[in-house]
Design a protein around this motif. Structure first.
Motif, PDB file in Angstrom:
ATOM      1  N   ASP B 175      11.256  10.887 -18.450  1.00  0.00           N
ATOM      2  CA  ASP B 175      10.253  10.805 -17.394  1.00  0.00           C
ATOM      3  C   ASP B 175      10.836  10.419 -16.040  1.00  0.00           C
ATOM      4  O   ASP B 175      10.194  10.612 -15.012  1.00  0.00           O
ATOM      5  CB  ASP B 175       9.142   9.808 -17.773  1.00  0.00           C
ATOM      6  CG  ASP B 175       8.235  10.383 -18.845  1.00  0.00           C
ATOM      7  OD1 ASP B 175       8.555  11.480 -19.341  1.00  0.00           O
ATOM      8  OD2 ASP B 175       7.212   9.761 -19.179  1.00  0.00           O
ATOM      9  N   THR B 176      12.018   9.788 -16.032  1.00  0.00           N
ATOM     10  CA  THR B 176      12.555   9.348 -14.750  1.00  0.00           C
ATOM     11  C   THR B 176      13.854  10.047 -14.375  1.00  0.00           C
ATOM     12  O   THR B 176      14.260   9.993 -13.223  1.00  0.00           O
ATOM     13  CB  THR B 176      12.830   7.829 -14.768  1.00  0.00           C
ATOM     14  OG1 THR B 176      13.776   7.551 -15.793  1.00  0.00           O
ATOM     15  CG2 THR B 176      11.566   7.039 -14.999  1.00  0.00           C
ATOM     16  N   ARG B 222       4.502   5.469 -20.714  1.00  0.00           N
ATOM     17  CA  ARG B 222       4.327   6.778 -20.049  1.00  0.00           C
ATOM     18  C   ARG B 222       3.380   6.651 -18.872  1.00  0.00           C
ATOM     19  O   ARG B 222       3.654   7.142 -17.773  1.00  0.00           O
ATOM     20  CB  ARG B 222       3.742   7.779 -21.056  1.00  0.00           C
ATOM     21  CG  ARG B 222       4.786   8.611 -21.683  1.00  0.00           C
ATOM     22  CD  ARG B 222       4.224   9.947 -22.133  1.00  0.00           C
ATOM     23  NE  ARG B 222       5.199  10.524 -23.033  1.00  0.00           N
ATOM     24  CZ  ARG B 222       5.105  10.464 -24.358  1.00  0.00           C
ATOM     25  NH1 ARG B 222       4.065   9.904 -24.931  1.00  0.00           N
ATOM     26  NH2 ARG B 222       6.052  10.974 -25.104  1.00  0.00           N
ATOM     27  N   VAL B 223       2.241   5.956 -19.117  1.00  0.00           N
ATOM     28  CA  VAL B 223       1.227   5.796 -18.073  1.00  0.00           C
ATOM     29  C   VAL B 223       1.809   5.013 -16.902  1.00  0.00           C
ATOM     30  O   VAL B 223       1.632   5.386 -15.738  1.00  0.00           O
ATOM     31  CB  VAL B 223      -0.023   5.081 -18.647  1.00  0.00           C
ATOM     32  CG1 VAL B 223      -0.984   4.690 -17.535  1.00  0.00           C
ATOM     33  CG2 VAL B 223      -0.717   5.973 -19.660  1.00  0.00           C
ATOM     34  N   ILE B 225       4.910   4.721 -15.941  1.00  0.00           N
ATOM     35  CA  ILE B 225       5.875   5.515 -15.182  1.00  0.00           C
ATOM     36  C   ILE B 225       5.147   6.537 -14.302  1.00  0.00           C
ATOM     37  O   ILE B 225       5.440   6.678 -13.114  1.00  0.00           O
ATOM     38  CB  ILE B 225       6.882   6.207 -16.138  1.00  0.00           C
ATOM     39  CG1 ILE B 225       7.758   5.148 -16.805  1.00  0.00           C
ATOM     40  CG2 ILE B 225       7.756   7.200 -15.378  1.00  0.00           C
ATOM     41  CD1 ILE B 225       8.690   5.673 -17.872  1.00  0.00           C
ATOM     42  N   ALA B 226       4.145   7.181 -14.887  1.00  0.00           N
ATOM     43  CA  ALA B 226       3.400   8.194 -14.120  1.00  0.00           C
ATOM     44  C   ALA B 226       2.694   7.546 -12.930  1.00  0.00           C
ATOM     45  O   ALA B 226       2.748   8.053 -11.803  1.00  0.00           O
ATOM     46  CB  ALA B 226       2.393   8.875 -15.040  1.00  0.00           C
ATOM     47  N   ASP B 227       2.033   6.402 -13.188  1.00  0.00           N
ATOM     48  CA  ASP B 227       1.310   5.703 -12.111  1.00  0.00           C
ATOM     49  C   ASP B 227       2.250   5.306 -10.983  1.00  0.00           C
ATOM     50  O   ASP B 227       1.951   5.529  -9.809  1.00  0.00           O
ATOM     51  CB  ASP B 227       0.640   4.437 -12.661  1.00  0.00           C
ATOM     52  CG  ASP B 227      -0.635   4.759 -13.417  1.00  0.00           C
ATOM     53  OD1 ASP B 227      -0.992   5.961 -13.438  1.00  0.00           O
ATOM     54  OD2 ASP B 227      -1.262   3.827 -13.964  1.00  0.00           O
ATOM     55  N   LYS B 229       5.170   6.479 -10.257  1.00  0.00           N
ATOM     56  CA  LYS B 229       5.719   7.651  -9.569  1.00  0.00           C
ATOM     57  C   LYS B 229       4.721   8.162  -8.544  1.00  0.00           C
ATOM     58  O   LYS B 229       5.077   8.503  -7.416  1.00  0.00           O
ATOM     59  CB  LYS B 229       5.990   8.747 -10.600  1.00  0.00           C
ATOM     60  CG  LYS B 229       7.418   8.809 -11.079  1.00  0.00           C
ATOM     61  CD  LYS B 229       7.502   9.935 -12.064  1.00  0.00           C
ATOM     62  CE  LYS B 229       8.881  10.479 -12.246  1.00  0.00           C
ATOM     63  NZ  LYS B 229       8.874  11.483 -13.334  1.00  0.00           N
ATOM     64  N   HIS B 230       3.464   8.201  -8.976  1.00  0.00           N
ATOM     65  CA  HIS B 230       2.409   8.694  -8.105  1.00  0.00           C
ATOM     66  C   HIS B 230       2.293   7.809  -6.867  1.00  0.00           C
ATOM     67  O   HIS B 230       2.212   8.282  -5.738  1.00  0.00           O
ATOM     68  CB  HIS B 230       1.093   8.701  -8.877  1.00  0.00           C
ATOM     69  CG  HIS B 230       0.010   9.450  -8.181  1.00  0.00           C
ATOM     70  ND1 HIS B 230       0.019  10.825  -8.093  1.00  0.00           N
ATOM     71  CD2 HIS B 230      -1.087   9.023  -7.517  1.00  0.00           C
ATOM     72  CE1 HIS B 230      -1.037  11.218  -7.408  1.00  0.00           C
ATOM     73  NE2 HIS B 230      -1.725  10.132  -7.042  1.00  0.00           N
ATOM     74  N   ILE B 235       5.726  12.384  -7.128  1.00  0.00           N
ATOM     75  CA  ILE B 235       5.209  13.641  -7.688  1.00  0.00           C
ATOM     76  C   ILE B 235       4.224  14.262  -6.697  1.00  0.00           C
ATOM     77  O   ILE B 235       3.473  13.568  -6.053  1.00  0.00           O
ATOM     78  CB  ILE B 235       4.471  13.489  -9.046  1.00  0.00           C
ATOM     79  CG1 ILE B 235       4.646  12.091  -9.643  1.00  0.00           C
ATOM     80  CG2 ILE B 235       4.928  14.570 -10.014  1.00  0.00           C
ATOM     81  CD1 ILE B 235       3.837  11.857 -10.902  1.00  0.00           C
TER      82      ILE B 235
END
Lengths: 242, 235
Positions: B175-176, B222-223, B225-227, B229-230, B235
């Motif tokens: 993810d990163t 996962r959540v 990392i996504a948060d 990143k956002h 992203i």
């Protein structure tokens, strides 16, 4: 046992000077993980007696101290200058050195020191308020701190003192009962192992009284042990979400 | 006994009878006859004849073959002393780093590793009677760490960061896009394309350490990392 006459009647109508029955413990509170910088720590309160224990290790010892076959257990029992009625000199006294030794020996029977040769495990116990029964509170706190630090041991150790006041055996004596009573017998044990790890007796008891005192102490130890488990679980449950 | 996770405290009976235990588990339990007792607070799962033990706290005890990240403390005539986050200080011999015999009149240890340097190394030998010996031979990635960041976690949480067959580590890596080396001694080396990603990985690892026992941890990571990143506009 400072002699003289007690300012308050120690045993009257089946009640003690503070209203407890002979088998009653003082209100006990325990908390685990109270210090941030120690590997493990615990705070234990028996009535007005309060102690904090911290455990460190296994860590690297000074080279000359290390033992080739097991970990070295070091223990320090210390009373804070403000813990007593009259200011206590902070330098370790004869009494504190002795208590450090008996606490260390009591813990050595349960800690699995052979797992970590050439290392040292440190336990520091600080009495912040003394009102009788500090060594038993200290050993109770010390074993909690060791468990919190993740140091392998066979069982937790709980302690309690039995005393004799005005000819009656009483459980968990406080400062006044200790000062004016006839005997004081601190006992510490590991309940699951069914073993006594510390036994001292100050004063005199007949063999019958001794047997009864041991029985009373063991009842008290079981109660303290249950509280220890509860305190430890309370802290750990938060961590593991179970 | 039912197949479920439970918390056990020192002195508590875990199981009775014939069970398979890992060598390492003998640090956390003690056996008397056919009874297995806990020696440290740990979470146990019993599956048929296997006991799975996760201690809540532990120290790192070196094992030959372990990949560790060491911090050079000092150098002696022919070796360095390396802190490996364990009660035992490790030794790294000069000849091992040089790949040839050490010549005292010509070589100066300061030219290769100095105090404060991190090294990625393997434990070569350790038997508890003498200090562990490290090696930086046998794998290209071993040696002095020159870039990236080191994170320290509790050694008892290392298996959680790696996950089952490396699943957790693969999530973070995937993810990163960072490169991660997990030392068995609780030190983690991360190399990222940029500072933001490095921070995200740090946050993710801290989350794993803090909430190691939460169910669906992988999903949470996962959540996170996504948060993150956002939030950072990646992203």
């Amino acid at each position: 046992m400072s002699g003289g006459k007690s300012p308050v009647p120690l045993f009257k109508d089946g009640k003690r000077h503070d209203g407890r029955g002979p088998m009653d413990l003082r209100p006990i509170e325990m908390k685990v993980g109270v210090l941030n910088n120690a590997n493990g720590s615990a705070w234990v309160k028996f009535g007005r007696t309060e102690v904090i224990a911290a455990a460190y290790g296994p860590r690297e010892p000074p080279k000359f101290m290390s033992l080739p076959d097991r970990a070295l257990l070091r223990c320090r029992y210390h009373m804070a200058p403000f813990s007593t009625d009259e200011r206590k000199n902070p330098a370790p006294s004869r009494r504190e050195i002795e208590l450090s030794k008996v606490i260390r020996e009591a813990l050595e029977t349960v800690v699995l020191t052979h797992l970590f040769p050439r290392t040292v495990i440190d336990v520091f116990v600080e009495v912040i308020q003394a009102d009788g029964g500090t060594r038993t509170a200290a050993i109770t706190a010390a074993s909690l701190a060791l468990a919190d630090a993740g140091i392998p041991m066979k069982d937790l150790v709980a302690g309690i003192a039995v005393g004799k006041v005005d000819g009656h055996l009483v459980l968990d004596i406080d400062q006044i009962e200790d000062n004016y009573g006839e005997a004081d017998m601190p006992v510490a044990g590991a309940v699951n192992l069914d073993k006594v790890v510390l036994l001292q007796l100050n004063g005199s008891l007949t063999p019958e009284e001794f047997n009864k005192a041991m029985y009373m102490a063991w009842e008290g130890i079981k109660k303290v042990y249950a509280l220890q488990k509860k305190a430890l679980e309370e802290k750990l449950r938060k961590e593991v979400n179970l | 006994m039912a197949e479920q996770r439970r918390l056990v405290l020192p002195g508590e009976l875990i199981a009775r009878g014939e069970y398979k235990l890992n060598q390492r588990d003998y640090m956390y339990v003690y056996v008397e006859g056919d009874k297995i007792y806990a020696a440290v607070p740990c979470v146990v799962t019993i599956k048929e004849k296997e006991i799975h033990i996760i201690p809540l706290e532990s120290v790192y005890i070196p094992k030959p073959g372990d990949l560790v990240i060491g911090l050079v403390e000092t150098f002696m005539l022919t070796h360095w002393e390396v802190d490996i986050n364990s009660p035992y200080t490790a030794v790294l011999h000069a000849s091992n780093v040089l790949g040839r015999p050490f010549i005292p009149s010509k070589d100066n240890l300061k030219d290769y590793l100095s105090p404060g340097d991190y090294v990625l190394a393997k434990i070569e030998v350790f038997d508890r009677t003498r200090d562990p010996v490290l090696t930086v031979r046998g794998d290209k990635k071993l040696g002095r760490i020159t870039e990236g960041k080191i994170i320290e976690i509790k050694p008892s949480r290392v298996p959680k960061v790696i996950g089952r067959k490396g699943s957790m580590l693969n999530i973070i890596k995937g993810d990163t896009g960072c490169d991660i080396e997990v030392g068995a001694n609780g030190r983690i080396w991360i190399r990222c394309p940029n500072k933001d990603l490095e921070d995200i990985v740090t946050l993710a690892i801290n989350l794993i350490e803090r909430e190691a026992f939460t169910p669906k941890l992988a999903e949470k990571v996962r959540v996170l990392i996504a948060d993150e990143k956002h939030e950072r506009g990646l992203i």
